[in-house]
Design a protein around this motif. Structure first.
Motif, mmCIF file in Angstrom:
data_model
loop_
_atom_site.group_PDB
_atom_site.id
_atom_site.type_symbol
_atom_site.label_atom_id
_atom_site.label_comp_id
_atom_site.label_asym_id
_atom_site.label_seq_id
_atom_site.Cartn_x
_atom_site.Cartn_y
_atom_site.Cartn_z
ATOM 1 N N ASP A 51 0.854 -1.178 0.000
ATOM 2 C CA ASP A 51 0.000 0.000 0.000
ATOM 3 C C ASP A 51 0.896 1.237 0.000
ATOM 4 N N PRO A 52 1.030 1.927 -1.130
ATOM 5 C CA PRO A 52 2.080 2.933 -1.277
ATOM 6 C C PRO A 52 2.006 4.080 -0.264
ATOM 7 N N PHE A 53 0.831 4.481 0.119
ATOM 8 C CA PHE A 53 0.717 5.608 1.024
ATOM 9 C C PHE A 53 -0.097 5.242 2.250
ATOM 10 N N LEU A 54 -0.115 3.948 2.581
ATOM 11 C CA LEU A 54 -1.011 3.494 3.630
ATOM 12 C C LEU A 54 -0.616 4.023 5.002
ATOM 13 N N TYR A 55 -1.524 4.679 5.642
ATOM 14 C CA TYR A 55 -1.474 4.828 7.078
ATOM 15 C C TYR A 55 -2.914 4.779 7.540
ATOM 16 N N ASP A 56 -3.109 4.535 8.809
ATOM 17 C CA ASP A 56 -4.445 4.261 9.314
ATOM 18 C C ASP A 56 -5.276 5.536 9.336
ATOM 19 N N THR A 57 -6.066 5.761 8.282
ATOM 20 C CA THR A 57 -6.909 6.951 8.280
ATOM 21 C C THR A 57 -8.046 6.798 9.271
ATOM 22 N N GLY A 58 -8.429 5.565 9.549
ATOM 23 C CA GLY A 58 -9.379 5.278 10.622
ATOM 24 C C GLY A 58 -10.579 6.206 10.662
ATOM 25 N N LYS A 115 16.185 13.678 9.137
ATOM 26 C CA LYS A 115 15.970 13.133 10.475
ATOM 27 C C LYS A 115 14.975 11.976 10.402
ATOM 28 N N VAL A 116 15.302 10.895 11.072
ATOM 29 C CA VAL A 116 14.450 9.704 11.127
ATOM 30 C C VAL A 116 13.915 9.565 12.556
ATOM 31 N N TYR A 117 12.601 9.391 12.688
ATOM 32 C CA TYR A 117 11.952 9.335 13.998
ATOM 33 C C TYR A 117 11.669 7.883 14.370
ATOM 34 N N PRO A 118 12.209 7.430 15.501
ATOM 35 C CA PRO A 118 12.153 6.008 15.875
ATOM 36 C C PRO A 118 10.730 5.461 15.950
ATOM 37 N N GLY A 119 10.560 4.276 15.348
ATOM 38 C CA GLY A 119 9.308 3.541 15.470
ATOM 39 C C GLY A 119 8.130 4.102 14.708
ATOM 40 N N GLN A 120 8.347 5.185 13.945
ATOM 41 C CA GLN A 120 7.217 5.857 13.313
ATOM 42 C C GLN A 120 6.957 5.340 11.903
ATOM 43 N N VAL A 121 5.676 5.297 11.540
ATOM 44 C CA VAL A 121 5.251 4.775 10.248
ATOM 45 C C VAL A 121 4.920 5.924 9.300
ATOM 46 N N MET A 180 -3.837 10.793 18.112
ATOM 47 C CA MET A 180 -2.503 10.233 18.331
ATOM 48 C C MET A 180 -2.553 9.063 19.311
ATOM 49 N N LYS A 181 -1.689 8.078 19.096
ATOM 50 C CA LYS A 181 -1.490 7.012 20.064
ATOM 51 C C LYS A 181 -0.451 7.484 21.088
ATOM 52 N N PRO A 182 -0.647 7.145 22.364
ATOM 53 C CA PRO A 182 0.248 7.664 23.419
ATOM 54 C C PRO A 182 1.727 7.420 23.163
ATOM 55 N N ASP A 183 2.086 6.233 22.656
ATOM 56 C CA ASP A 183 3.496 5.925 22.429
ATOM 57 C C ASP A 183 4.103 6.756 21.303
ATOM 58 N N ASP A 184 3.246 7.172 20.361
ATOM 59 C CA ASP A 184 3.733 7.931 19.209
ATOM 60 C C ASP A 184 3.757 9.437 19.463
#
Length: 242
Positions: A3-10, A202-208, A219-223
């Motif tokens: 999925d080229p641009f997939l993120y959870d639009t939810g 800059k690369v942000y750890p764990g981020q999608v 936002m999710k608390p960890d992110d």
């Protein structure tokens, strides 16, 4: 097929916009002005979900809260944006009619409007995903843009993609499935060789993919710390150069 641009639009929470829609020649746009007068502006280049997507409107308003005239034009020129219910098998055909490297005319229309109608003297640009690719392209082509921030979007198929005209900041998520760490390392290596203006990666750890444009309530608390850090970094870059 990835999925080229997939993120959870939810399910996005409702967002009450602070700005207004305007017509600029053949383009519609969403604009938000700061409370005080300024001659500084920022163009926001939307992602595949278009200029009306709540996350993008939130970013426009956020830019205005930091003292910029902020505007998001409809780079799709009235055509249908991608939606979460569309089929990814059709994505390549959709992209043929929505090329992020063919935004020069629209950028010029908006730049003219900002200068002539809003009194802007310094103009930067930020873009997300599809819009990030558009930012990378425009920072190679349009010297009127004082600085740019490309969030998880890069030009991949041009030998001239490292000859930036003005300061450019590239933001990536570590776990972005559309842009590998190898591609990021290559970009950094080539910019060191060829780029003559300030740049930052800059690369942000764990981020999608898509992490930095979420509204606070989505936002999710960890992110959240990384999202807020990316936003601060984006604003700080603009404050340095615009």
């Amino acid at each position: 097929m990835a999925d080229p641009f997939l993120y959870d639009t939810g399910d996005r929470s409702h967002y009450g916009c602070l700005g207004q829609e305007v017509q600029i020649e053949y383009l519609k746009a969403y604009i938000c002005r700061p409370s005080d007068f300024t001659d500084k502006a920022v163009i926001v280049a939307h992602d595949v979900f278009g200029w009306r997507f709540p996350d993008i409107r939130y970013i426009v308003d956020l830019m205005a809260s930091h003292g910029y005239i902020a505007i998001c034009p409809d780079f799709f020129k009235g055509t249908k944006p991608w939606t979460s219910t569309d089929h990814w098998a059709d994505f390549s055909d959709w992209m043929k009619n929505h090329d992020p490297m063919k935004v020069d005319k629209e950028a010029d229309v908006v730049l003219k409007y900002l200068k002539e109608q809003c009194g802007a003297k310094k103009i930067g640009i930020v873009g997300f995903s599809w819009g990030g690719m558009a930012v990378h392209h425009l920072m190679l082509k349009n010297p009127q843009l004082t600085a740019g921030v490309s969030l998880y979007g890069i030009v991949r198929d041009s030998e001239e993609r490292y000859n930036l005209l003005n300061p450019t900041f590239f933001i990536f998520g570590e776990k972005d499935h559309t842009i590998s760490l190898d591609q990021i390392f290559l970009l950094e290596d080539k910019l060191k060789q060829y780029c003559k203006v300030p740049y930052k990666i800059k690369v942000y750890p764990g981020q999608v993919h898509g992490f930095a444009q979420l509204k606070p309530e989505d936002m999710k608390p960890d992110d959240k710390p990384y999202i807020e850090e990316a936003r601060r970094d984006m604003i700080d870059w603009l404050k340095m150069f615009v």
